[in-house]
Design a protein around this motif. Structure first.
Motif, PDB file in Angstrom:
ATOM      1  N   GLY A 135       1.608  -2.590  -8.873  1.00 10.74           N
ATOM      2  CA  GLY A 135       0.847  -2.738 -10.102  1.00 10.74           C
ATOM      3  C   GLY A 135       1.597  -2.391 -11.374  1.00 10.74           C
ATOM      4  O   GLY A 135       2.782  -2.053 -11.360  1.00 10.74           O
ATOM      5  N   PRO A 142      -3.646  -0.828  -8.338  1.00 13.82           N
ATOM      6  CA  PRO A 142      -4.429  -2.002  -8.727  1.00 13.82           C
ATOM      7  C   PRO A 142      -5.815  -2.058  -8.079  1.00 13.82           C
ATOM      8  O   PRO A 142      -6.777  -2.500  -8.696  1.00 13.82           O
ATOM      9  CB  PRO A 142      -3.550  -3.181  -8.263  1.00 13.82           C
ATOM     10  CG  PRO A 142      -2.168  -2.625  -8.217  1.00 13.82           C
ATOM     11  CD  PRO A 142      -2.312  -1.188  -7.817  1.00 13.82           C
ATOM     12  N   ASN A 143      -5.902  -1.599  -6.824  1.00 14.66           N
ATOM     13  CA  ASN A 143      -7.193  -1.674  -6.119  1.00 14.66           C
ATOM     14  C   ASN A 143      -7.934  -0.348  -6.134  1.00 14.66           C
ATOM     15  O   ASN A 143      -8.922  -0.169  -5.440  1.00 14.66           O
ATOM     16  CB  ASN A 143      -6.976  -2.104  -4.670  1.00 14.66           C
ATOM     17  CG  ASN A 143      -5.996  -1.208  -3.931  1.00 14.66           C
ATOM     18  OD1 ASN A 143      -5.423  -0.290  -4.531  1.00 14.66           O
ATOM     19  ND2 ASN A 143      -5.791  -1.470  -2.659  1.00 14.66           N
ATOM     20  N   GLY A 144      -7.432   0.611  -6.931  1.00 13.04           N
ATOM     21  CA  GLY A 144      -8.139   1.880  -7.097  1.00 13.04           C
ATOM     22  C   GLY A 144      -8.051   2.792  -5.911  1.00 13.04           C
ATOM     23  O   GLY A 144      -7.442   2.520  -4.897  1.00 13.04           O
ATOM     24  N   ALA A 197       0.835  -1.207   0.000  1.00 10.98           N
ATOM     25  CA  ALA A 197       0.000   0.000   0.000  1.00 10.98           C
ATOM     26  C   ALA A 197       0.868   1.254   0.000  1.00 10.98           C
ATOM     27  O   ALA A 197       1.844   1.345   0.754  1.00 10.98           O
ATOM     28  CB  ALA A 197      -0.925   0.008   1.219  1.00 10.98           C
ATOM     29  N   SER A 201      -4.052   7.110  -6.449  1.00 12.43           N
ATOM     30  CA  SER A 201      -5.062   6.084  -6.132  1.00 12.43           C
ATOM     31  C   SER A 201      -5.712   5.544  -7.391  1.00 12.43           C
ATOM     32  O   SER A 201      -6.017   4.344  -7.501  1.00 12.43           O
ATOM     33  CB  SER A 201      -6.133   6.664  -5.210  1.00 12.43           C
ATOM     34  OG  SER A 201      -5.579   6.971  -3.939  1.00 12.43           O
TER      35      SER A 201
END
Length: 415
Positions: free
Chosen positions: A372, A413-415, A210, A409
């Motif tokens: 990502g 990958p997770n937006g 993260a 953001s």
């Protein structure tokens, strides 16, 4: 003496056999101004040991981002080099896409190969899913470059140890007529200096996959940059312009990677050059990111001779003998123990400016890749944000932090 027909025939036959046995491999690397002299120094010993391997040098990459973009394009077009040199923080995407090959099959056949010969932080950054995909070639850390002549003229007697002291030195030098007291390498590859400020606070920019751009440490790093840029009235120079200007004796202090030390020493004007540790945010840094690069096998050849030749070259340039040339010709430190402990036993004592980075090795931390497939795009977003600070377009660091977090953001990958 005349040569007989038989001897001529024998010589021609031997030449034909030699030509037939010659294996050609292609190699690509970044930063010609840093590394051209390094590979030139290596090549005679390599050719003497391996006369049947011809290394064809491709056009050099502008920087690590260019290197990664180029390899990604060449993977699509089917035009990959056999060996490529990539930034430590750019390896993962090439491994995930199957472009960089595992080196384990080659290492397994080496009877005297020592993985322990490489710096742990470097080797771990080239290992993925428990397998080594790259061999570390060089390691760098951020340092201060000082033109002692300009500092003396500007009234500075001691090297700064904190950024507050750097800013105070800039103000003193400005008051004493020094037009351009400092350059700070915000535009170095891979947002390296942002990571340096965060690691100075013992904070990684990526934790457990993260991004940490919304952290208090990230805000403190942005605020510190703003204070440096405004307090020193820093000019918005490209990194090439900055290195050239410092080498020409036009800048008093430059904060950059130790990697450029060899190039600066070869091109600098008639002034006393001294290096010093990277200053801290109120106190000594708690950590600093390991810059540098690793050699990756990207050959698509199915010919075992080509694969073996590529491995031979890759192993040689990262070996003790090859890696020692890195220290001699650049400011990088070779991560190979044989180079540091045997070949370079007295080198750093005789080259104190290159010793500075070695003294900072206990601070070594990972140079982190962004999560990502959009890692390069995230790098550019952060680069653009920092440039806004440099030119004075961004003045509220809390607001800038929020904008960067939002933009990044969208690329995660997770937006």
């Amino acid at each position: 003496m005349k040569r007989t027909a038989a001897s001529i025939a024998l010589a021609l036959s031997a030449t034909a056999v030699f030509a037939e046995d010659t294996v050609t491999i292609e190699f690509a690397y970044p930063y010609s101004h840093l590394f051209d002299v390094t590979y030139e120094a290596m090549m005679p010993a390599f050719k003497a040991a391996h006369p049947n391997i011809e290394v064809m040098m491709r056009a050099t990459y502008e920087d690590y981002e260019d290197g990664t973009n180029t390899i990604l394009r060449e993977a699509v077009s089917g035009n990959l080099p056999d060996v490529t040199m990539q930034g430590l923080n750019r390896q993962q995407i090439l491994v995930e896409k199957g472009i960089a090959k595992s080196l384990e099959p080659f290492i397994a056949k080496e009877t005297d190969f020592e993985k322990d010969g490489y710096h742990a932080a470097m080797l771990s950054l080239s290992s993925f899913d428990g397998e080594v995909h790259g061999l570390p070639f060089s390691v760098s850390l951020p340092v201060g470059y000082y033109n002692q002549d300009i500092l003396a003229e500007g009234g500075i007697e001691t090297l700064p140890t904190t950024w507050d002291e750097v800013i105070a030195a800039c103000e003193t030098m400005k008051a004493n007529g020094i037009e351009n007291p400092m350059f700070w390498g915000w535009n170095i590859t891979g947002n390296w200096f942002l990571q340096a400020l965060m690691w100075s606070q013992d904070k990684a920019i990526v934790e457990n996959g993260a991004m940490q751009l919304d952290s208090p440490e990230a805000l403190a790093a942005l605020e510190q940059m703003q204070q440096i840029f405004t307090g020193c009235e820093m000019k918005n120079l490209s990194w090439k312009e900055a290195l050239a200007s410092f080498s020409a004796g036009e800048i008093g202090m430059m904060f950059w990677s130790t990697s450029a030390l060899g190039a600066v020493e070869r091109s600098k004007g008639d002034f006393e050059l001294v290096t010093g540790p990277f200053p801290g945010m109120g106190e000594a840094p708690e950590g600093l990111p390991a810059g540098g690069n690793a050699a990756l096998l990207t050959s698509t050849s199915e010919d075992p001779k080509v694969q073996e030749a590529a491995w031979t070259w890759l192993k040689f340039i990262t070996s003790g003998e090859g890696a020692a040339e890195v220290a001699k010709t650049t400011g990088y430190m070779p991560p190979n123990k044989a180079a540091n402990e045997i070949i370079l036993a007295d080198f750093y004592e005789q080259n104190p400016n290159k010793q500075t980075a070695v003294d900072q090795l206990p601070l070594l931390r990972d140079w982190l890749a962004y999560p990502g497939d959009n890692g390069l795009a995230i790098t550019q977003v952060i680069y653009d944000g920092i440039e806004r600070i440099v030119i004075g377009d961004a003045t509220d660091m809390g607001e800038l932090q929020e904008e960067l977090v939002d933009e990044v953001s969208d690329l995660l990958p997770n937006g």
